[in-house]
Design an enzyme around this catalytic site. Structure first.
Site, mmCIF file in Angstrom:
data_model
loop_
_atom_site.group_PDB
_atom_site.id
_atom_site.type_symbol
_atom_site.label_atom_id
_atom_site.label_comp_id
_atom_site.label_asym_id
_atom_site.label_seq_id
_atom_site.Cartn_x
_atom_site.Cartn_y
_atom_site.Cartn_z
ATOM 1 N N PHE A 1 -3.480 -13.770 -1.615
ATOM 2 C CA PHE A 1 -2.277 -13.411 -1.275
ATOM 3 C C PHE A 1 -1.365 -13.711 -2.316
ATOM 4 O O PHE A 1 -1.421 -14.782 -2.828
ATOM 5 C CB PHE A 1 -1.741 -14.137 -0.119
ATOM 6 C CG PHE A 1 -0.553 -13.543 0.295
ATOM 7 C CD1 PHE A 1 -0.545 -12.345 1.375
ATOM 8 C CD2 PHE A 1 0.776 -13.761 0.146
ATOM 9 C CE1 PHE A 1 0.514 -11.697 1.569
ATOM 10 C CE2 PHE A 1 1.874 -13.246 0.504
ATOM 11 C CZ PHE A 1 1.868 -12.065 1.435
ATOM 12 N N ARG B 1 10.440 -12.404 -4.899
ATOM 13 C CA ARG B 1 10.335 -11.046 -5.286
ATOM 14 C C ARG B 1 10.866 -10.914 -6.854
ATOM 15 O O ARG B 1 10.481 -10.029 -7.433
ATOM 16 C CB ARG B 1 11.094 -10.124 -4.668
ATOM 17 C CG ARG B 1 10.678 -9.741 -3.125
ATOM 18 C CD ARG B 1 11.304 -8.714 -2.444
ATOM 19 N NE ARG B 1 11.161 -8.721 -1.122
ATOM 20 C CZ ARG B 1 10.170 -7.777 -0.655
ATOM 21 N NH1 ARG B 1 9.383 -7.303 -1.110
ATOM 22 N NH2 ARG B 1 10.190 -7.919 0.525
ATOM 23 N N ASP C 1 -3.548 -2.934 0.472
ATOM 24 C CA ASP C 1 -4.475 -3.751 1.035
ATOM 25 C C ASP C 1 -5.144 -3.101 2.177
ATOM 26 O O ASP C 1 -6.384 -2.558 1.964
ATOM 27 C CB ASP C 1 -3.377 -4.992 1.873
ATOM 28 C CG ASP C 1 -3.924 -6.153 2.231
ATOM 29 O OD1 ASP C 1 -5.202 -6.485 2.086
ATOM 30 O OD2 ASP C 1 -3.601 -6.827 3.186
ATOM 31 N N GLU D 1 3.636 2.572 -4.992
ATOM 32 C CA GLU D 1 3.147 1.347 -4.113
ATOM 33 C C GLU D 1 2.947 0.064 -4.966
ATOM 34 O O GLU D 1 2.497 0.353 -6.080
ATOM 35 C CB GLU D 1 2.084 1.655 -3.092
ATOM 36 C CG GLU D 1 1.494 0.490 -2.318
ATOM 37 C CD GLU D 1 2.633 0.181 -1.359
ATOM 38 O OE1 GLU D 1 3.784 -0.188 -1.741
ATOM 39 O OE2 GLU D 1 2.132 0.310 -0.090
ATOM 40 N N ASP D 2 3.195 -0.958 -4.403
ATOM 41 C CA ASP D 2 3.118 -2.220 -5.169
ATOM 42 C C ASP D 2 1.757 -2.736 -5.069
ATOM 43 O O ASP D 2 0.964 -2.973 -6.157
ATOM 44 C CB ASP D 2 3.848 -3.428 -4.695
ATOM 45 C CG ASP D 2 3.911 -3.618 -3.320
ATOM 46 O OD1 ASP D 2 3.250 -2.905 -2.231
ATOM 47 O OD2 ASP D 2 4.769 -4.554 -2.595
#
Ligand code: IMP
Ligand code: MG
Length: 172
Positions: free
Chosen positions: A147, A160, A98, A94-95
């Site tokens: 963010f 990205r 959250d 996973e990046d």
């Protein structure tokens, strides 16, 4: 405006450390990597290049909207794995975690398919934001509640491609 937050050298160091931890834990076992699209594509590509185990790689695309084939609570799986993971040693890549809702849903879904083992590797972890109980086994870096974009992470599909990770300040 974008403000640099994590330099590509720091990302590379974290990626190499995680790869070494994984290699050490899995010895020469085959690993079935599951990359969560789209955000984890760049991290996955870099991570697996540093791992010398026999590997397989597959992809899942989850989103909270769009056309879905399988539903998993509020999360929609729009692209599922192509192979059976029964008796395989699986690592979800996973990046960023959250709330944890996406990953918890995918983890529960994959556990029902009876892998031999299932672990989670995330580049970034916003631990303070968790709404469900889930922990990654391998964490690149814990971060505060900003963010961020770049290195696979987007804001409305932009940024990205950036090699470093940035905080968005004001209007993107
Ligand atoms: P969760 O289900 O709330 O844990 O959301 C995780 C997903 O939201 C990640 O896989 C990312 O795609 C996205 N996400 C969470 N935080 C950020 C961020 O700071 N920037 C870009 N995407 C994010
Ligand atoms: Mg994502």
């Amino acid at each position: 405006m974008l403000k640099k937050y994590i330099d590509k050298k720091e990302i590379e160091d974290a990626v190499k450390r995680l790869a070494a931890e994984i290699e050490n834990d899995y010895r020469d076992k085959e690993i079935y990597f599951v990359c969560l699209l789209k955000g984890a594509f760049m991290f996955t590509a870099d991570l697996i290049r540093h791992i010398n185990n026999p590997t397989r790689i597959d992809f899942i695309r989850a989103s909270s909207y769009g056309n879905s084939t399988v539903s998993c609570g509020e999360v929609m799986i729009t692209k599922d794995l192509e192979e059976d993971i029964r008796d395989r040693d699986v690592i979800i890549i996973e990046d960023i975690i959250d709330s944890g809702i996406t990953l918890k849903c995918i983890k529960d879904m994959l556990l029902k398919r009876n892998p031999r083992s299932l672990k989670i590797c995330t580049l970034l972890d916003k631990r303070g934001r968790r709404q469900v109980e889930i922990e990654a086994d391998y964490v690149g870096k814990e971060i505060d509640d900003f963010f961020i974009v770049g290195y696979g992470l987007d804001c409305a599909e932009k940024y990205r491609n950036l090699a470093d990770i940035y905080i968005i300040e004001g209007e993107p």
